[in-house]
Design a protein around this motif. Structure first.
Motif, PDB file in Angstrom:
ATOM      1  N   PHE A  23      48.607  62.208  50.004  1.00 21.58           N
ATOM      2  CA  PHE A  23      47.410  62.226  49.132  1.00 21.58           C
ATOM      3  C   PHE A  23      46.721  60.881  48.963  1.00 21.58           C
ATOM      4  N   LEU A  26      42.967  60.451  49.543  1.00 17.30           N
ATOM      5  CA  LEU A  26      42.346  61.252  48.485  1.00 17.30           C
ATOM      6  C   LEU A  26      42.060  60.143  47.444  1.00 17.30           C
ATOM      7  N   VAL A  42      37.375  68.462  50.630  1.00 17.18           N
ATOM      8  CA  VAL A  42      38.808  68.352  51.165  1.00 17.18           C
ATOM      9  C   VAL A  42      39.083  69.888  51.212  1.00 17.18           C
ATOM     10  N   TYR A  44      42.056  72.732  51.965  1.00 19.12           N
ATOM     11  CA  TYR A  44      43.579  72.894  51.688  1.00 19.12           C
ATOM     12  C   TYR A  44      44.074  74.044  52.404  1.00 19.12           C
ATOM     13  N   GLU A  49      49.161  73.278  47.677  1.00 22.34           N
ATOM     14  CA  GLU A  49      48.486  72.176  48.143  1.00 22.34           C
ATOM     15  C   GLU A  49      47.331  71.927  47.063  1.00 22.34           C
ATOM     16  N   MET A  53      46.720  68.739  44.655  1.00 22.60           N
ATOM     17  CA  MET A  53      45.613  67.650  44.918  1.00 22.60           C
ATOM     18  C   MET A  53      44.890  67.534  43.519  1.00 22.60           C
TER      19      MET A  53
END
Length: 85
Positions: A23, A26, A42, A44, A49, A53
């Motif tokens: 990540f 991100l 984003v 997923y 997941e 995040m």
């Protein structure tokens, strides 16, 4: 053997794994968000997941003092992160 237990503020606990995690892109993108500006989108693959995040973003908020919010598009498996004005 006796355990030494000490209660400390949660803000003193730092998680170092995130810097080498998948990540990281991100986290880098979060730093570029501007209040009222563009959002990050984003995609997923599953709920695990998605939750991971969100946890990364909540930790980033706590450590940086920012207030990044999220919105989810469950139909298209996308989550959006943004800063309000």
């Amino acid at each position: 053997m006796s355990l030494k237990i000490k209660v400390i503020p949660r803000s003193n606990v730092r998680i170092t794994k995130k810097s080498s995690s998948k990540f990281r892109p991100l986290i880098d993108a979060l730093q570029n968000l501007q209040p009222g500006g563009d959002a990050i989108e984003v995609t997923y693959t599953n709920d695990k997941e998605l939750n991971s995040m969100r946890n990364v973003v909540y930790t980033y908020n706590r450590e940086s003092g920012n207030k990044i919010k999220s919105g989810k598009d469950a139909m298209n498996s996308k989550i959006f992160f943004f800063k309000d004005k």
